[in-house]
Design a protein around this motif. Structure first.
Motif, PDB file in Angstrom:
ATOM      1  N   UNK A   1       0.826  -1.219   0.000  1.00 18.09           N
ATOM      2  CA  UNK A   1       0.000   0.000   0.000  1.00 18.09           C
ATOM      3  C   UNK A   1       0.854   1.261   0.000  1.00 18.09           C
ATOM      4  N   UNK A   2       1.925   1.243   0.817  1.00 15.03           N
ATOM      5  CA  UNK A   2       2.790   2.431   0.857  1.00 15.03           C
ATOM      6  C   UNK A   2       3.409   2.676  -0.517  1.00 15.03           C
ATOM      7  N   UNK A   3       3.816   1.601  -1.169  1.00 12.50           N
ATOM      8  CA  UNK A   3       4.398   1.735  -2.505  1.00 12.50           C
ATOM      9  C   UNK A   3       3.420   2.322  -3.499  1.00 12.50           C
ATOM     10  N   UNK A   4       2.167   1.905  -3.396  1.00  6.30           N
ATOM     11  CA  UNK A   4       1.138   2.433  -4.303  1.00  6.30           C
ATOM     12  C   UNK A   4       0.941   3.930  -4.064  1.00  6.30           C
ATOM     13  N   UNK A   5       0.877   4.328  -2.788  1.00  7.53           N
ATOM     14  CA  UNK A   5       0.663   5.745  -2.469  1.00  7.53           C
ATOM     15  C   UNK A   5       1.887   6.574  -2.886  1.00  7.53           C
ATOM     16  N   UNK A   6       3.082   6.061  -2.619  1.00  7.12           N
ATOM     17  CA  UNK A   6       4.305   6.770  -3.026  1.00  7.12           C
ATOM     18  C   UNK A   6       4.332   6.929  -4.555  1.00  7.12           C
ATOM     19  N   UNK A   7       3.989   5.870  -5.255  1.00  2.39           N
ATOM     20  CA  UNK A   7       3.969   5.938  -6.724  1.00  2.39           C
ATOM     21  C   UNK A   7       2.933   6.951  -7.206  1.00  2.39           C
ATOM     22  N   UNK A   8       1.756   6.957  -6.567  1.00  2.00           N
ATOM     23  CA  UNK A   8       0.696   7.894  -6.954  1.00  2.00           C
ATOM     24  C   UNK A   8       1.162   9.337  -6.772  1.00  2.00           C
ATOM     25  N   UNK A   9       1.782   9.628  -5.627  1.00  2.00           N
ATOM     26  CA  UNK A   9       2.260  10.989  -5.361  1.00  2.00           C
ATOM     27  C   UNK A   9       3.363  11.373  -6.348  1.00  2.00           C
ATOM     28  N   UNK A  10       4.249  10.426  -6.603  1.00  2.00           N
ATOM     29  CA  UNK A  10       5.380  10.672  -7.509  1.00  2.00           C
ATOM     30  C   UNK A  10       4.886  10.980  -8.921  1.00  2.00           C
ATOM     31  N   UNK A  11       4.010  10.129  -9.400  1.00  2.00           N
ATOM     32  CA  UNK A  11       3.595  10.242 -10.802  1.00  2.00           C
ATOM     33  C   UNK A  11       2.675  11.448 -11.013  1.00  2.00           C
ATOM     34  N   UNK A  12       2.031  11.922  -9.939  1.00  2.00           N
ATOM     35  CA  UNK A  12       1.158  13.093 -10.055  1.00  2.00           C
ATOM     36  C   UNK A  12       1.880  14.386  -9.700  1.00  2.00           C
ATOM     37  N   UNK A  13       3.136  14.295  -9.291  1.00  2.00           N
ATOM     38  CA  UNK A  13       3.895  15.512  -8.961  1.00  2.00           C
ATOM     39  C   UNK A  13       3.789  16.584 -10.037  1.00  2.00           C
ATOM     40  N   UNK A  14       4.031  16.232 -11.310  1.00  2.00           N
ATOM     41  CA  UNK A  14       3.953  17.237 -12.380  1.00  2.00           C
ATOM     42  C   UNK A  14       2.550  17.800 -12.587  1.00  2.00           C
ATOM     43  N   UNK A  15       1.523  17.165 -11.990  1.00  2.00           N
ATOM     44  CA  UNK A  15       0.162  17.696 -12.064  1.00  2.00           C
ATOM     45  C   UNK A  15      -0.192  18.483 -10.803  1.00  2.00           C
ATOM     46  N   UNK A  16       0.543  18.219  -9.696  1.00  2.00           N
ATOM     47  CA  UNK A  16       0.248  18.912  -8.434  1.00  2.00           C
ATOM     48  C   UNK A  16       0.868  20.312  -8.397  1.00  2.00           C
ATOM     49  N   UNK A  17       2.040  20.454  -8.987  1.00  2.00           N
ATOM     50  CA  UNK A  17       2.782  21.708  -8.894  1.00  2.00           C
ATOM     51  C   UNK A  17       2.163  22.872  -9.691  1.00  2.00           C
ATOM     52  N   UNK A  18       1.606  22.620 -10.885  1.00  2.00           N
ATOM     53  CA  UNK A  18       1.158  23.744 -11.724  1.00  2.00           C
ATOM     54  C   UNK A  18       0.194  24.719 -11.040  1.00  2.00           C
ATOM     55  N   UNK A  19      -0.816  24.226 -10.356  1.00  2.00           N
ATOM     56  CA  UNK A  19      -1.790  25.132  -9.744  1.00  2.00           C
ATOM     57  C   UNK A  19      -1.150  25.982  -8.652  1.00  2.00           C
ATOM     58  N   UNK A  20      -0.219  25.383  -7.909  1.00  2.00           N
ATOM     59  CA  UNK A  20       0.454  26.147  -6.860  1.00  2.00           C
ATOM     60  C   UNK A  20       1.399  27.185  -7.460  1.00  2.00           C
ATOM     61  N   UNK A  21       2.075  26.810  -8.539  1.00  2.00           N
ATOM     62  CA  UNK A  21       2.960  27.770  -9.217  1.00  2.00           C
ATOM     63  C   UNK A  21       2.134  28.907  -9.802  1.00  2.00           C
ATOM     64  N   UNK A  22       0.953  28.592 -10.326  1.00  2.00           N
ATOM     65  CA  UNK A  22       0.089  29.619 -10.911  1.00  2.00           C
ATOM     66  C   UNK A  22      -0.360  30.625  -9.861  1.00  2.00           C
TER      67      UNK A  22
END
Ligand code: CTP
Ligand code: K
Ligand code: MG
Length: 181
Positions: free
Chosen positions: A3-24
């Motif tokens: 489960x931890x691996x799945x959550x870590x992978x989810x956060x990692x792979x969505x990083x490039x989608x999480x940052x844009x709104x905050x940068x904006x």
């Protein structure tokens, strides 16, 4: 994967989608994308969706994908998971898609009479996720299907709203965001 691996992978792979709104949020200002145009008496998108915010957000997300590519082997080995890397088009697609999802949500908010900054629970927390996943699927289908396994997608839908509430709350407390959502 556990489960931890799945959550870590989810956060990692969505990083490039999480940052844009905050940068904006940090880069916002300047000309609104809708140029002030209205539809049915309400702004098409509103002053909160600007060219500069969208461009900086997309660049920031794409840049993060490149940084994660450079770190994937080291961080993956340290954590004991095999972390995905991002083809350039995939990182760009996640970032641009996140911005487009957020813009689409503003279009919907204006059509439903919500002024700039009004909350739309549910939409606010997931608009950019839907946008990012759709655009990534279109521009990098092979990579998408190999990377976004069903458990990873479930983790994204569960974890993202929590992360969104926390990061926007912090941005509000720091005074960089006008509303805590
Ligand atoms: N921002 C921007 N361009 C974007 C997205 C965001 O310039 N494409 C900036 C704006 O300064 C915006 C701030 O980030 O006010 C916060 O983003 P958001 O909460 O998405 O916008 P709101 O101002 O709340 O507007 P809306 O109601 O349309 O979401
Ligand atoms: K938003
Ligand atoms: Mg807002």
């Amino acid at each position: 994967m556990d489960l931890v691996g799945v959550v870590v992978t989810a956060l990692w792979v969505m990083g490039p989608a999480y940052i844009p709104n905050n940068a904006a949020v940090l880069a916002g200002g300047g000309r609104p994308i809708d140029g002030g145009r209205t539809l049915g008496g309400s702004r098409l998108l509103g002053d909160g969706k600007t060219w500069r915010g969208t461009a900086v957000g997309t660049l920031a997300g794409t840049g993060l994908a490149l940084v994660l590519n450079a770190l994937a082997t080291t961080v993956g080995a340290a954590l004991g998971y095999s972390l995905p890397t991002f083809p350039l088009v995939a990182g760009f697609g996640l970032a641009l898609g996140a911005m487009l999802g957020d813009i689409g949500a503003s279009f919907v908010k204006r059509r439903s009479g919500r002024e700039r900054g009004a909350a739309f629970p549910g939409l606010d927390q997931l608009d950019f996720v839907v946008g990012a996943l759709l655009v990534a699927l279109v521009v990098a289908p092979g990579w998408f299907l190999a990377t976004f396994t069903r458990p990873v997608l479930v983790a994204i839908v569960v974890v993202t709203p929590l992360l969104h509430v926390v990061t926007n709350g912090i941005a509000y407390l720091l005074g960089v965001k006008n509303e805590p959502w």
